[in-house]
Design a protein around this motif. Sequence first.
Motif, short mmCIF file in Angstrom:
data_model
loop_
_atom_site.label_atom_id
_atom_site.label_comp_id
_atom_site.label_asym_id
_atom_site.label_seq_id
_atom_site.Cartn_x
_atom_site.Cartn_y
_atom_site.Cartn_z
N PHE A 172 26.04 -34.48 -21.29
CA PHE A 172 26.47 -33.08 -21.40
C PHE A 172 27.40 -32.90 -22.59
O PHE A 172 27.21 -31.97 -23.39
CB PHE A 172 27.18 -32.65 -20.11
N TYR B 275 33.35 -24.72 -20.18
CA TYR B 275 32.30 -25.69 -19.82
C TYR B 275 32.59 -26.46 -18.53
O TYR B 275 31.80 -27.30 -18.13
CB TYR B 275 32.11 -26.70 -20.95
N GLN C 73 32.70 -25.73 -15.21
CA GLN C 73 31.73 -25.60 -14.11
C GLN C 73 30.36 -26.11 -14.52
O GLN C 73 29.63 -26.69 -13.71
CB GLN C 73 31.66 -24.15 -13.63
N ALA C 74 30.02 -25.93 -15.78
CA ALA C 74 28.71 -26.38 -16.26
C ALA C 74 28.60 -27.90 -16.24
O ALA C 74 27.55 -28.44 -15.88
CB ALA C 74 28.46 -25.85 -17.68
N ARG D 223 27.94 -28.99 -12.71
CA ARG D 223 26.53 -28.79 -12.34
C ARG D 223 25.65 -29.87 -12.97
O ARG D 223 24.70 -30.35 -12.35
CB ARG D 223 26.06 -27.40 -12.76
N SER D 224 25.97 -30.25 -14.18
CA SER D 224 25.20 -31.29 -14.86
C SER D 224 25.34 -32.63 -14.14
O SER D 224 24.35 -33.30 -13.86
CB SER D 224 25.66 -31.42 -16.31
#
Length: 130
Positions: free
Chosen positions: A59, A102, A104-105, A108-109
Amino acid sequence: MATVDVSFPGGVQVAARIGSFAILTDQPPEDGGSHAAPSPYDLFLSSVATCAGFYALRFCRQRQLPTEGLAIALDIERHPDTRRLETIRMTLSLPTDFPEKYQQAILRSVDQCSVKKALSDPPEIELILA
């Protein structure tokens, strides 16, 4: 399809070969081993953490984000009587200058880890005699 071949080099050590890689396991002395290698259970837990780590690292690299200080710690909770694994808790530490937009992203990743997914929806395991 990955094939894992298992052999028994001595004591209670168990070795696995997958492709060109050899993986040795052992047990702690209280279980009859010499603690010369991680136990299979330790490797299992490590596979969860390293898979999640790969997703976090990927990520960051895809977005050219900093990775210094990026870390994952894994802790487990077991049932006090049965010793059954009840909770795997992964703590993701982000670099100090990691952009808030970034956060929360990346969670999720990391949640896409294929080892974690295999635990969430476990496969059927068949045991047959040769």
